[in-house]
Design a protein around this motif. Structure first.
Motif, PDB file in Angstrom:
ATOM      1  N   GLU A  52      44.462  99.902  98.635  1.00 48.86           N
ATOM      2  CA  GLU A  52      44.867  98.841  97.713  1.00 48.86           C
ATOM      3  C   GLU A  52      46.378  98.605  97.791  1.00 48.86           C
ATOM      4  OE1 GLU A  52      44.496  97.864  92.932  1.00 48.86           O
ATOM      5  OE2 GLU A  52      43.396  99.575  93.739  1.00 48.86           O
ATOM      6  N   ILE A  53      47.144  99.676  97.850  1.00 45.98           N
ATOM      7  CA  ILE A  53      48.603  99.581  97.970  1.00 45.98           C
ATOM      8  C   ILE A  53      48.978  98.877  99.267  1.00 45.98           C
ATOM      9  CG2 ILE A  53      50.726 100.939  98.336  1.00 45.98           C
ATOM     10  CD1 ILE A  53      49.426 103.045  96.365  1.00 45.98           C
ATOM     11  N   LEU A  54      48.369  99.302 100.372  1.00 47.63           N
ATOM     12  CA  LEU A  54      48.682  98.687 101.673  1.00 47.63           C
ATOM     13  C   LEU A  54      48.301  97.213 101.703  1.00 47.63           C
ATOM     14  CD1 LEU A  54      47.702 101.533 104.138  1.00 47.63           C
ATOM     15  CD2 LEU A  54      49.989 100.659 103.663  1.00 47.63           C
ATOM     16  N   ALA A  55      47.132  96.879 101.161  1.00 52.45           N
ATOM     17  CA  ALA A  55      46.695  95.482 101.145  1.00 52.45           C
ATOM     18  C   ALA A  55      47.670  94.623 100.337  1.00 52.45           C
ATOM     19  CB  ALA A  55      45.284  95.380 100.575  1.00 52.45           C
ATOM     20  N   ALA A  56      48.136  95.140  99.214  1.00 56.76           N
ATOM     21  CA  ALA A  56      49.081  94.398  98.376  1.00 56.76           C
ATOM     22  C   ALA A  56      50.422  94.212  99.090  1.00 56.76           C
ATOM     23  CB  ALA A  56      49.278  95.121  97.044  1.00 56.76           C
ATOM     24  N   VAL A  71      48.756 104.359 109.321  1.00 50.31           N
ATOM     25  CA  VAL A  71      48.563 104.786 107.935  1.00 50.31           C
ATOM     26  C   VAL A  71      48.389 106.301 107.846  1.00 50.31           C
ATOM     27  CG1 VAL A  71      47.026 104.572 105.933  1.00 50.31           C
ATOM     28  CG2 VAL A  71      47.636 102.557 107.267  1.00 50.31           C
ATOM     29  N   PHE A  72      47.790 106.901 108.854  1.00 53.66           N
ATOM     30  CA  PHE A  72      47.553 108.347 108.842  1.00 53.66           C
ATOM     31  C   PHE A  72      48.846 109.160 108.944  1.00 53.66           C
ATOM     32  CE2 PHE A  72      43.489 106.600 110.413  1.00 53.66           C
ATOM     33  CZ  PHE A  72      42.683 107.053 109.386  1.00 53.66           C
ATOM     34  N   ILE A 123      52.859  90.870 106.317  1.00 50.13           N
ATOM     35  CA  ILE A 123      52.786  91.724 107.503  1.00 50.13           C
ATOM     36  C   ILE A 123      51.384  92.322 107.596  1.00 50.13           C
ATOM     37  CG2 ILE A 123      55.237  92.318 107.550  1.00 50.13           C
ATOM     38  CD1 ILE A 123      54.559  94.960 106.143  1.00 50.13           C
ATOM     39  N   VAL A 124      51.040  92.805 108.770  1.00 50.83           N
ATOM     40  CA  VAL A 124      49.770  93.509 108.966  1.00 50.83           C
ATOM     41  C   VAL A 124      50.118  94.881 109.539  1.00 50.83           C
ATOM     42  CG1 VAL A 124      47.552  93.528 110.149  1.00 50.83           C
ATOM     43  CG2 VAL A 124      48.528  91.357 109.370  1.00 50.83           C
ATOM     44  N   ILE A 125      49.777  95.921 108.781  1.00 49.61           N
ATOM     45  CA  ILE A 125      50.100  97.284 109.188  1.00 49.61           C
ATOM     46  C   ILE A 125      48.936  97.866 109.970  1.00 49.61           C
ATOM     47  CG2 ILE A 125      50.632  99.613 108.355  1.00 49.61           C
ATOM     48  CD1 ILE A 125      51.978  98.244 105.913  1.00 49.61           C
ATOM     49  N   ASP A 126      49.235  98.394 111.144  1.00 47.37           N
ATOM     50  CA  ASP A 126      48.230  99.027 111.996  1.00 47.37           C
ATOM     51  C   ASP A 126      47.589 100.193 111.239  1.00 47.37           C
ATOM     52  OD1 ASP A 126      46.780 100.356 113.947  1.00 47.37           O
ATOM     53  OD2 ASP A 126      48.439 100.531 115.350  1.00 47.37           O
ATOM     54  N   GLU A 127      46.275 100.169 111.123  1.00 47.83           N
ATOM     55  CA  GLU A 127      45.561 101.191 110.350  1.00 47.83           C
ATOM     56  C   GLU A 127      45.785 102.604 110.880  1.00 47.83           C
ATOM     57  OE1 GLU A 127      41.516  99.864 110.168  1.00 47.83           O
ATOM     58  OE2 GLU A 127      42.072  98.048 109.104  1.00 47.83           O
ATOM     59  N   VAL A 128      46.030 102.750 112.169  1.00 47.57           N
ATOM     60  CA  VAL A 128      46.281 104.069 112.753  1.00 47.57           C
ATOM     61  C   VAL A 128      47.584 104.652 112.208  1.00 47.57           C
ATOM     62  CG1 VAL A 128      46.706 105.312 114.917  1.00 47.57           C
ATOM     63  CG2 VAL A 128      44.972 103.525 114.834  1.00 47.57           C
ATOM     64  N   THR A 144      54.722 110.813 102.585  1.00 45.29           N
ATOM     65  CA  THR A 144      55.585 110.628 101.418  1.00 45.29           C
ATOM     66  C   THR A 144      55.827 109.136 101.150  1.00 45.29           C
ATOM     67  OG1 THR A 144      57.625 110.623 102.714  1.00 45.29           O
ATOM     68  CG2 THR A 144      56.823 112.772 101.930  1.00 45.29           C
ATOM     69  N   VAL A 145      56.384 108.857 100.000  1.00 48.16           N
ATOM     70  CA  VAL A 145      56.761 107.484  99.664  1.00 48.16           C
ATOM     71  C   VAL A 145      57.769 106.975 100.698  1.00 48.16           C
ATOM     72  CG1 VAL A 145      57.921 106.041  97.940  1.00 48.16           C
ATOM     73  CG2 VAL A 145      56.267 107.778  97.202  1.00 48.16           C
ATOM     74  N   LYS A 146      58.701 107.827 101.109  1.00 51.54           N
ATOM     75  CA  LYS A 146      59.699 107.432 102.119  1.00 51.54           C
ATOM     76  C   LYS A 146      59.020 107.042 103.433  1.00 51.54           C
ATOM     77  CE  LYS A 146      63.965 108.918 104.404  1.00 51.54           C
ATOM     78  NZ  LYS A 146      63.702 108.128 105.578  1.00 51.54           N
ATOM     79  N   ASP A 147      57.977 107.773 103.834  1.00 50.16           N
ATOM     80  CA  ASP A 147      57.241 107.420 105.054  1.00 50.16           C
ATOM     81  C   ASP A 147      56.707 105.990 104.958  1.00 50.16           C
ATOM     82  OD1 ASP A 147      57.610 110.029 106.008  1.00 50.16           O
ATOM     83  OD2 ASP A 147      55.602 110.689 105.401  1.00 50.16           O
ATOM     84  N   LEU A 148      56.146 105.661 103.798  1.00 50.20           N
ATOM     85  CA  LEU A 148      55.593 104.324 103.595  1.00 50.20           C
ATOM     86  C   LEU A 148      56.702 103.279 103.629  1.00 50.20           C
ATOM     87  CD1 LEU A 148      53.338 102.332 102.887  1.00 50.20           C
ATOM     88  CD2 LEU A 148      53.662 102.931 100.487  1.00 50.20           C
TER      89      LEU A 148
END
Length: 93
Positions: free
Chosen positions: A51-55, A69-70, A62-67, A74-78
């Motif tokens: 839900e966070i990524l979709a928002a 995501v793994f 932008i479209v984030i590659d699902e791979v 941390t929040v910083k990583d995102l």
């Protein structure tokens, strides 16, 4: 024209993402620190994460590659991952 991102704009985006995480995880935004582990510290489960990524994708176009995501722990990583995608998007404009 400089290709460097405006630091105020970057801070605003980072702040908005933290607010979004807090909203979806139903917590005070002050608990959403960059060092926080999204799953362990913030209690974000896989459904909340999607839900966070979709928002984020919808709000920032932008479209984030699902791979990728793994790799987010941390929040910083995102925040860093989103920054990479925004930089790529800007280069293609």
């Amino acid at each position: 024209k400089s290709k460097k991102k405006n630091p105020i704009e970057t801070l605003k985006i980072r702040g908005n993402i933290k607010k979004l995480i807090a909203e979806i995880a139903r917590m005070d935004v002050r608990k959403v620190r960059e060092s926080a582990n999204i799953r362990d510290d913030l209690g974000v489960d896989s459904l909340m994460a999607m839900e966070i990524l979709a928002a984020i994708e919808k709000r920032l176009g932008i479209v984030i590659d699902e791979v990728k995501v793994f790799d987010i722990v941390t929040v910083k990583d995102l925040l860093d991952l989103v920054a990479q995608y925004l930089l790529r998007k800007k280069k293609h404009l």
